[in-house]
Design an enzyme around this catalytic site. Structure first.
Site, mmCIF file in Angstrom:
data_model
loop_
_atom_site.group_PDB
_atom_site.id
_atom_site.type_symbol
_atom_site.label_atom_id
_atom_site.label_comp_id
_atom_site.label_asym_id
_atom_site.label_seq_id
_atom_site.Cartn_x
_atom_site.Cartn_y
_atom_site.Cartn_z
ATOM 1 N N GLN A 157 0.848 -1.202 0.000
ATOM 2 C CA GLN A 157 0.000 0.000 0.000
ATOM 3 C C GLN A 157 0.878 1.244 0.000
ATOM 4 O OE1 GLN A 157 -0.625 1.971 3.283
ATOM 5 N NE2 GLN A 157 -1.335 3.541 1.863
ATOM 6 N N THR A 185 -3.416 4.415 -1.831
ATOM 7 C CA THR A 185 -4.483 4.996 -0.996
ATOM 8 C C THR A 185 -4.617 6.483 -1.310
ATOM 9 O OG1 THR A 185 -4.156 3.380 0.749
ATOM 10 C CG2 THR A 185 -5.218 5.426 1.390
ATOM 11 N N HIS A 299 -11.878 4.478 4.676
ATOM 12 C CA HIS A 299 -10.725 4.349 5.558
ATOM 13 C C HIS A 299 -11.165 3.936 6.963
ATOM 14 C CE1 HIS A 299 -6.339 5.599 5.203
ATOM 15 N NE2 HIS A 299 -6.390 5.275 6.465
ATOM 16 N N ARG A 302 -11.896 6.778 9.394
ATOM 17 C CA ARG A 302 -10.796 7.481 10.064
ATOM 18 C C ARG A 302 -10.417 8.784 9.369
ATOM 19 N NH1 ARG A 302 -8.243 3.704 13.393
ATOM 20 N NH2 ARG A 302 -6.090 4.423 13.139
ATOM 21 N N THR A 331 -14.493 -1.248 5.252
ATOM 22 C CA THR A 331 -15.105 -0.362 6.262
ATOM 23 C C THR A 331 -16.325 -1.011 6.907
ATOM 24 O OG1 THR A 331 -14.308 1.671 5.201
ATOM 25 C CG2 THR A 331 -16.090 1.914 6.795
ATOM 26 N N MET A 334 -17.439 -6.733 10.323
ATOM 27 C CA MET A 334 -17.221 -7.361 11.627
ATOM 28 C C MET A 334 -17.685 -8.817 11.635
ATOM 29 S SD MET A 334 -15.817 -5.357 13.979
ATOM 30 C CE MET A 334 -16.452 -5.680 15.629
ATOM 31 N N GLY A 353 -9.890 -4.570 8.307
ATOM 32 C CA GLY A 353 -8.877 -3.811 9.039
ATOM 33 C C GLY A 353 -8.941 -4.175 10.515
#
Ligand SMILES: Cc1cc2nc3c(=O)[nH]c(=O)nc-3n(C[C@H](O)[C@H](O)[C@H](O)COP(=O)(O)O)c2cc1C
Length: 408
Positions: A157, A185, A299, A302, A331, A334, A353
């Site tokens: 990245q 990114t 992101h 963030r 994003t 879960m 992430g």
């Protein structure tokens, strides 16, 4: 009702005791059945500034909350009477096959969360047959990650620095080390306002204040690791002492445009993916530039707070550019159910992430294995319950997006 005394013969099969698991780490990880469980363990074991740096998002953290809520607001529509005795979760992504429809997203400063950091992520990804993305802000070098993961797929990245020659030297090193994809990114022209970090006085490297020392007392394992392993530092950046936001603003180039992106693409021998796409119009322009994939992402909330929810944007983007390039998404993921929902709505692939970092903080490499295992189990079960046995069979009709919020 006629009663009788229990016979020894009938009692025996009921009295089977599970063999105790000796390792506390294995016990801890086995007790986690969801990513949320891993998050709770991670929070208990990690000093607050490091946990909040991972868990937190920008400003009011609305982007992240909405992204998670959007996945929660999914209705699955199963088909019945299908043969789902076998399920295949693999697919071709950016030129080769991956075993599962998700990879590990790039995250900066990963050894701060837990000392095994990038190596834990890369080796767990290789073992599971999924790609690992190393961040420009990583704390393990490009070559060390490649050496730890010689048979796996690594993606690099890139954040473009003001010093372009040095950024491109990194890109060159990644190509030489065999990374097959460059992920550029583009949503950090400047750092988002990560208020938890400001409130915690989070600096890099972490500094010892009376508050951090107090917070350390119930978290001895993290501090033991921190103090007895290689000092924490960026592997590809100069040493820095200050906040992450100041670092981003000092090093990174806010003038990068589409023309620069086309130039970067021409320097790279492998596949190029662009991360941080948040509109149909930008997706169209990137398809015209000729990149191989885009990552719909804000992101992890963030950067710009109250940004579009990538999962909401997905169907329109897939309709516009889905036949020109691969559409990836991150994003808010879960659970495996979230991933299945994204694939059904046309995403080719997804990235995780925090789900990976919670596992890392809960138990190093084995914790990342547990994250992948939990997601894999959820993906397979959801697919079978939906009546599909391959990812290609998933289609928008399997998932209704229930909308709480919509533009007026
Ligand atoms: C602690 C942390 C550090 C991150 N660092 C980077 C980074 O260095 N480069 C980047 O492109 N994205 C970075 N991201 C964003 C992730 O790649 C990804 O987009 C995001 O985590 C996805 O949301 P999720 O955490 O809800 O899965 C970071 C995310 C977190 C949580």
């Amino acid at each position: 009702m006629k009663r009788q005394l229990p016979k020894r013969r009938d009692l025996a099969p009921l009295l089977t005791f599970k063999k105790p698991t000796l390792s506390p780490k294995q016990r801890r990880l086995a007790s986690a059945l969801t990513i949320e469980d891993l998050r709770r363990i991670a929070k208990r074991r990690t000093p607050r500034p490091a946990f909040d740096y991972t868990d937190g998002a920008a400003d009011g953290e609305v982007s992240l909350a909405r992204a998670r809520e959007a996945f929660g607001d999914v209705q699955f529509n199963p088909a019945i009477l299908r043969d789902v005795s076998k399920v295949d979760t693999s697919r071709e992504i950016l030129g080769s096959r991956v075993a599962l429809p998700f990879g590990i997203a790039p995250t900066g400063f990963t050894r701060m969360m837990q000392t095994e950091g990038e190596i834990a992520g890369a080796t767990a990804a290789a073992a599971a047959g999924i790609p690992y993305s190393l961040s420009t802000m990583g704390t393990t070098s490009i070559e060390d990650v490649a050496a730890a993961n010689p048979l796996g797929r690594n993606w690099f990245q890139l954040y473009m620095w003001k010093d372009r020659e040095r950024s491109m030297a990194l890109v060159d090193r990644a190509a030489k080390a065999g990374y097959d994809t460059l992920m550029v990114t583009v949503d950090v022209p400047l750092a988002g306002a990560r208020l938890r970090d400001v409130r915690n006085g989070m600096t890099i490297p972490p500094t010892l204040t009376p508050r951090t020392v107090l917070n350390a007392i119930p978290r001895p394992a993290w501090w033991m690791n921190f103090l007895t392993t290689e000092p924490l530092a960026f592997a590809s950046l100069d040493s820095w002492s200050g906040t992450v936001a100041d670092l981003l603003d000092t090093m990174f180039d806010p003038t990068v445009t589409y023309e620069d992106l086309a130039w970067i693409r021409d320097q790279w021998p492998g596949k190029v993916s662009v991360k941080g796409v948040q509109s149909v119009a930008d997706a169209r322009r990137l398809a015209d530039v000729g990149v191989d994939a885009i990552v719909l992402s804000n992101h992890g909330g963030r950067q710009l707070d109250r940004a579009p929810v990538p999962f909401h944007l997905l169907p329109r983007v897939v309709k516009e550019v889905g036949s020109d390039l691969e559409v990836h998404l991150d994003t808010g993921i879960m659970s495996g159910q979230d991933i299945v929902a994204a694939i059904a709505h046309g995403a080719d692939f997804t990235l995780i992430g925090r789900a990976y970092l919670y596992g890392l903080m809960a138990g190093g490499r084995e914790g990342v294995d547990r994250t992948i295992e939990i997601l894999q189990g959820q993906i397979e079960r959801t697919m079978r319950l939906l009546g599909v046995s391959t990812l290609d069979e998933l289609e928008p009709g399997h998932v209704t997006q229930l909308m709480r919020w919509g533009p007026r």
